[in-house]
Every structure is written in structure tokens, then in C-alpha cells.
Design a protein around this motif. Structure first.
Motif, PDB file in Angstrom:
ATOM      1  N   ASN A   4       0.828  -1.204   0.000  1.00  8.02           N
ATOM      2  CA  ASN A   4       0.000   0.000   0.000  1.00  8.02           C
ATOM      3  C   ASN A   4       0.866   1.259   0.000  1.00  8.02           C
ATOM      4  OD1 ASN A   4      -2.503  -1.115  -0.107  1.00  8.02           O
ATOM      5  ND2 ASN A   4      -2.996  -0.824   2.049  1.00  8.02           N
ATOM      6  N   TYR A   5       0.497   2.214  -0.809  1.00 11.10           N
ATOM      7  CA  TYR A   5       1.196   3.495  -0.830  1.00 11.10           C
ATOM      8  C   TYR A   5       0.205   4.611  -0.532  1.00 11.10           C
ATOM      9  CZ  TYR A   5       5.162   1.122  -2.915  1.00 11.10           C
ATOM     10  OH  TYR A   5       6.213   0.289  -3.132  1.00 11.10           O
ATOM     11  N   THR A   6       0.588   5.520   0.344  1.00 10.63           N
ATOM     12  CA  THR A   6      -0.262   6.656   0.686  1.00 10.63           C
ATOM     13  C   THR A   6       0.211   7.881  -0.092  1.00 10.63           C
ATOM     14  OG1 THR A   6      -0.641   5.752   2.882  1.00 10.63           O
ATOM     15  CG2 THR A   6      -1.074   8.096   2.588  1.00 10.63           C
ATOM     16  N   VAL A   7      -0.742   8.580  -0.706  1.00 11.78           N
ATOM     17  CA  VAL A   7      -0.422   9.787  -1.474  1.00 11.78           C
ATOM     18  C   VAL A   7      -1.170  10.950  -0.829  1.00 11.78           C
ATOM     19  CG1 VAL A   7      -0.501  10.880  -3.745  1.00 11.78           C
ATOM     20  CG2 VAL A   7      -0.164   8.404  -3.565  1.00 11.78           C
ATOM     21  N   GLY A   8      -0.446  11.940  -0.359  1.00 10.52           N
ATOM     22  CA  GLY A   8      -1.044  13.083   0.321  1.00 10.52           C
ATOM     23  C   GLY A   8      -1.575  14.129  -0.641  1.00 10.52           C
ATOM     24  N   ASP A   9      -2.357  15.065  -0.102  1.00  5.34           N
ATOM     25  CA  ASP A   9      -2.995  16.089  -0.937  1.00  5.34           C
ATOM     26  C   ASP A   9      -1.990  17.027  -1.609  1.00  5.34           C
ATOM     27  OD1 ASP A   9      -2.599  17.050   1.823  1.00  5.34           O
ATOM     28  OD2 ASP A   9      -3.413  18.921   1.030  1.00  5.34           O
ATOM     29  N   THR A  10      -0.761  17.126  -1.067  1.00  4.68           N
ATOM     30  CA  THR A  10       0.231  18.036  -1.663  1.00  4.68           C
ATOM     31  C   THR A  10       1.106  17.337  -2.697  1.00  4.68           C
ATOM     32  OG1 THR A  10       1.723  17.558   0.178  1.00  4.68           O
ATOM     33  CG2 THR A  10       0.395  19.556   0.357  1.00  4.68           C
ATOM     34  N   SER A  11       0.886  16.038  -2.919  1.00  4.84           N
ATOM     35  CA  SER A  11       1.710  15.295  -3.879  1.00  4.84           C
ATOM     36  C   SER A  11       1.567  15.884  -5.284  1.00  4.84           C
ATOM     37  CB  SER A  11       1.295  13.832  -3.897  1.00  4.84           C
ATOM     38  OG  SER A  11       1.804  13.197  -5.054  1.00  4.84           O
ATOM     39  N   PRO A  12       2.664  15.991  -6.041  1.00  6.27           N
ATOM     40  CA  PRO A  12       2.577  16.478  -7.425  1.00  6.27           C
ATOM     41  C   PRO A  12       1.818  15.508  -8.334  1.00  6.27           C
ATOM     42  CG  PRO A  12       4.820  15.777  -6.882  1.00  6.27           C
ATOM     43  CD  PRO A  12       4.043  15.742  -5.606  1.00  6.27           C
ATOM     44  N   ASP A  13       1.577  14.273  -7.865  1.00  9.80           N
ATOM     45  CA  ASP A  13       0.828  13.304  -8.670  1.00  9.80           C
ATOM     46  C   ASP A  13      -0.677  13.556  -8.621  1.00  9.80           C
ATOM     47  OD1 ASP A  13       3.186  12.057  -9.343  1.00  9.80           O
ATOM     48  OD2 ASP A  13       3.085  10.648  -7.671  1.00  9.80           O
ATOM     49  N   ILE A  14      -1.104  14.434  -7.700  1.00  9.77           N
ATOM     50  CA  ILE A  14      -2.528  14.776  -7.607  1.00  9.77           C
ATOM     51  C   ILE A  14      -2.767  16.032  -8.433  1.00  9.77           C
ATOM     52  CG2 ILE A  14      -4.400  15.473  -6.039  1.00  9.77           C
ATOM     53  CD1 ILE A  14      -3.568  12.736  -5.268  1.00  9.77           C
ATOM     54  N   GLN A  15      -3.739  15.967  -9.357  1.00  9.14           N
ATOM     55  CA  GLN A  15      -4.060  17.139 -10.174  1.00  9.14           C
ATOM     56  C   GLN A  15      -5.422  17.691  -9.766  1.00  9.14           C
ATOM     57  OE1 GLN A  15      -3.795  15.620 -14.167  1.00  9.14           O
ATOM     58  NE2 GLN A  15      -1.593  15.229 -13.919  1.00  9.14           N
ATOM     59  N   TYR A  16      -5.434  18.997  -9.536  1.00  2.89           N
ATOM     60  CA  TYR A  16      -6.678  19.674  -9.153  1.00  2.89           C
ATOM     61  C   TYR A  16      -7.212  20.440 -10.358  1.00  2.89           C
ATOM     62  CZ  TYR A  16      -5.189  18.482  -4.447  1.00  2.89           C
ATOM     63  OH  TYR A  16      -4.793  17.792  -3.332  1.00  2.89           O
ATOM     64  N   GLY A  17      -8.518  20.275 -10.616  1.00  4.03           N
ATOM     65  CA  GLY A  17      -9.113  20.888 -11.796  1.00  4.03           C
ATOM     66  C   GLY A  17      -9.809  22.205 -11.531  1.00  4.03           C
ATOM     67  N   GLY A  18      -9.785  22.686 -10.287  1.00  3.71           N
ATOM     68  CA  GLY A  18     -10.496  23.928  -9.994  1.00  3.71           C
ATOM     69  C   GLY A  18      -9.867  24.679  -8.845  1.00  3.71           C
ATOM     70  N   ALA A  19     -10.652  25.610  -8.280  1.00  5.15           N
ATOM     71  CA  ALA A  19     -10.157  26.419  -7.175  1.00  5.15           C
ATOM     72  C   ALA A  19      -9.817  25.528  -5.991  1.00  5.15           C
ATOM     73  CB  ALA A  19     -11.219  27.435  -6.772  1.00  5.15           C
ATOM     74  N   LYS A  20      -8.728  25.851  -5.289  1.00 14.26           N
ATOM     75  CA  LYS A  20      -8.350  25.035  -4.126  1.00 14.26           C
ATOM     76  C   LYS A  20      -7.664  25.889  -3.072  1.00 14.26           C
ATOM     77  CE  LYS A  20      -3.842  23.643  -5.855  1.00 14.26           C
ATOM     78  NZ  LYS A  20      -2.682  23.016  -5.287  1.00 14.26           N
ATOM     79  N   LEU A  21      -7.742  25.371  -1.853  1.00 14.63           N
ATOM     80  CA  LEU A  21      -7.059  25.999  -0.726  1.00 14.63           C
ATOM     81  C   LEU A  21      -6.360  24.903   0.058  1.00 14.63           C
ATOM     82  CD1 LEU A  21      -6.539  28.291   1.411  1.00 14.63           C
ATOM     83  CD2 LEU A  21      -8.702  27.597   2.457  1.00 14.63           C
ATOM     84  N   GLN A  22      -5.034  25.017   0.169  1.00 12.51           N
ATOM     85  CA  GLN A  22      -4.312  24.017   0.963  1.00 12.51           C
ATOM     86  C   GLN A  22      -4.377  24.408   2.430  1.00 12.51           C
ATOM     87  OE1 GLN A  22      -0.042  23.610   0.638  1.00 12.51           O
ATOM     88  NE2 GLN A  22      -0.167  22.146   2.330  1.00 12.51           N
TER      89      GLN A  22
END
Ligand code: NAG
Ligand code: NAG
Ligand code: NAG
Ligand code: NAG
Ligand code: NAG
Ligand code: NAG
Length: 215
Positions: free
Chosen positions: A20-38
Motif C-alpha cells: 500500500n502506498y499513501t499519497v497526500g494532498d500536496t503530492s505532485p501526482d494529484i491534479q486539481y481541476g479547480g479552485a483550491k485551498l491548501q
């Protein structure tokens, strides 16, 4: 001989064990398609990210896309509104949660085990105008160890396994040959000392034949 073979076979199996691998919300592998707030300890109330993976979560009104090579994907979302969960362009799930759910701490669960081992794309797509997603992390499962190149991971896994299996076979044959040579030498010593060898019917010529066969 069998002991070494079993040991190396175990190594091959361990290499191919799912992980199992965990990928966090700040990972560059996650793409966001709209407005976001970290959200982290400095940008949001600390309670919001206290239990979060890497103390960070992302709020977004747009889509979340993640590609991986593996056999399963899992995630748990804070959600107000509705979402369509797409895997490889097919809807596998819809989520629909309210503010009341969010206050009660109910999250939307994404769970897709038993995928064919390969390249997959997950898209979390908001389907209402007033949908808000709180994304912390996701988990995906691989068969062979993850590599940068997806094709490389699959080919590397198979070839790596083959090389290990061949190595095990060579080692087993080597150990067996050494044991036979040792046994022959022991018998020769026994004959020299005039003590009967383990096998009385064994003749020197036969022993040499058996050894030559293995060499
Ligand atoms: C990976 O995580 C999922 C969800 O938490 C769990 O069901 C599964 O057993 C885990 N697999 C491994 C190989 O740890
Ligand atoms: C915290 O989040 C803000 C944006 O909300 C970002 O600029 C900052 O780099 C983050 N801090 C850390 C340590 O990740
Ligand atoms: C945790 O967050 C920091 C800062 O955003 C980042 O540099 C680091 O790679 C993250 N670690 C993991 C395991 O995601
Ligand atoms: C979401 O659920 C609420 C009630 O729980 C329902 O009124 C609403 O129609 C649902 N929306 C969708 C898109 O399914
Ligand atoms: C998601 O899973 C958690 C615990 O595994 C559970 O408490 C929660 O009710 C689930 N969410 C939904 C919408 O079923
Ligand atoms: C979403 O907003 C657009 C305009 O921005 C509107 O045309 C559309 O009807 C809205 N959809 C829903 C489901 O409210």
C-alpha cells in the motif's frame, strides 16, 4: 538443496507481495481541476488538519485526478454536496453528503479493490455547483514494487522474478554438486583408511561416472 531453493523462492514471493502506498494532498501526482485551498497548521484552524496525513488537507470545488499502476484504490473524503467517482472513464460510485454529515464527521468512502494490475486513472468529479471537497490522502495498492515508468514496473517485475528464480536454480545445482563431491571424497578417505564406505556395493568407476555427469 531444497532448503536453498525454498529460501530463494520465498524471496521471489516477498518481492511480488502487494504493497500500500499513501499519497497526500500536496503530492505532485494529484491534479486539481479547480479552485483550491491548501489547509495546514498555518493556513487553517489547527483542528482541521490535526489528524490529517502530513498535517495537510486540500479544500477544492473542482475535480481531483490521480493516475497509478496497481490493483486497488481507497480514499475517504470530507464532502458537502455530490460527487461522481470515475475510474478509467467509468463511473464506479456516486457520493452525496450534507453539511449535517460533515458536522457529524461522516466521510465519503471510495473503495475499489480487485482491479486488473495495470495503469488506472481515478477522477473525483463534483456534480453540483455547490460541492466542496476536503481531500486528505488516498491509498493505492501495487503488485510489484512501484517504479517511475509504468511499463518498466511490470516488465521489471517479471524479469526480476525470472532472474531470481534462475539464480535459485543455479545455487541449488551448485550446492548439490558440492555435496556430491564432498561425499565422494569422504568415501575415498574411508576406503584409504580401510573402513567400509556407506554403500558397500559402490565401485570407484561408478562414482567417477556420476560426478562427471554433474560436471
Ligand atoms: C491496503 O489498504 C486497504 C485499505 O486500508 C486494506 O484493506 C488492504 O488490506 C491494504 N493492503 C495491504 C497489502 O496492506
Ligand atoms: C500551508 O498552506 C499554504 C497555502 O494555504 C502554503 O502556501 C504553505 O506553503 C503551506 N505550508 C506548508 C508547510 O506546507
Ligand atoms: C509533507 O509536506 C511537505 C510540505 O508540504 C512536503 O514537502 C513533503 O513531501 C510531504 N510529505 C509527504 C510524505 O507527502
Ligand atoms: C442527495 O441526498 C439528498 C437527501 O439525502 C437528496 O435530497 C438529493 O436529491 C441527493 N442528490 C443527489 C444528486 O442524489
Ligand atoms: C466511511 O467509513 C467510515 C469508517 O470506515 C464510516 O464511519 C462512515 O460512515 C463511512 N461513510 C459513509 C458515507 O458510509
Ligand atoms: C450551475 O451553475 C450554472 C451557472 O454557473 C447554471 O447554469 C446551472 O444550472 C447550475 N447547475 C446546478 C445543478 O445548479
Amino acid at each position: 538443496m531444497q532448503r536453498y531453493f525454498v529460501l530463494l523462492l520465498c524471496l521471489v514471493v516477498i518481492r511480488a507481495t502487494p504493497q500500500n502506498y499513501t499519497v497526500g494532498d500536496t503530492s505532485p501526482d494529484i491534479q486539481y481541476g479547480g479552485a483550491k485551498l491548501q489547509c495546514n497548521a498555518s493556513s487553517c484552524p489547527p483542528e482541521f488538519t490535526e489528524g490529517a496525513f502530513n498535517h495537510s488537507a486540500t479544500l477544492t470545488t473542482g475535480s481531483i485526478t490521480f493516475s497509478f499502476t496497481g490493483t486497488a484504490i481507497y480514499a475517504s473524503l470530507d464532502l458537502i454536496g455530490t460527487c461522481s467517482i470515475m475510474l478509467d472513464d467509468q463511473e464506479i460510485q456516486t457520493l452525496n453528503l450534507t453539511v449535517a454529515h460533515a458536522i457529524a464527521g461522516v466521510r465519503g468512502n471510495i473503495s475499489k479493490p480487485d482491479l486488473a494490475n495495470g495503469f488506472h486513472t481515478l477522477v473525483i468529479m463534483p456534480t453540483g455547483n455547490l460541492t466542496l471537497i476536503g481531500f486528505d490522502h488516498l491509498v493505492y495498492t501495487t503488485g510489484p514494487p512501484a517504479k517511475k515508468s509504468h511499463v518498466g514496473a511490470i516488465v521489471g517485475g517479471v524479469i526480476g522474478g525470472l532472474i531470481l528464480a534462475l539464480g535459485a536454480l543455479f545455487l541449488a545445482l551448485f550446492v548439490r554438486r558440492r555435496k556430491l563431491i564432498m561425499r565422494r571424497n569422504q568415501r575415498k578417505n574411508a576406503v584409504f583408511r580401510g573402513i567400509p564406505a556407506a554403500r558397500h556395493d559402490h565401485k570407484a568407476g561408478e562414482e567417477d561416472e556420476a560426478t562427471t555427469e554433474l560436471l
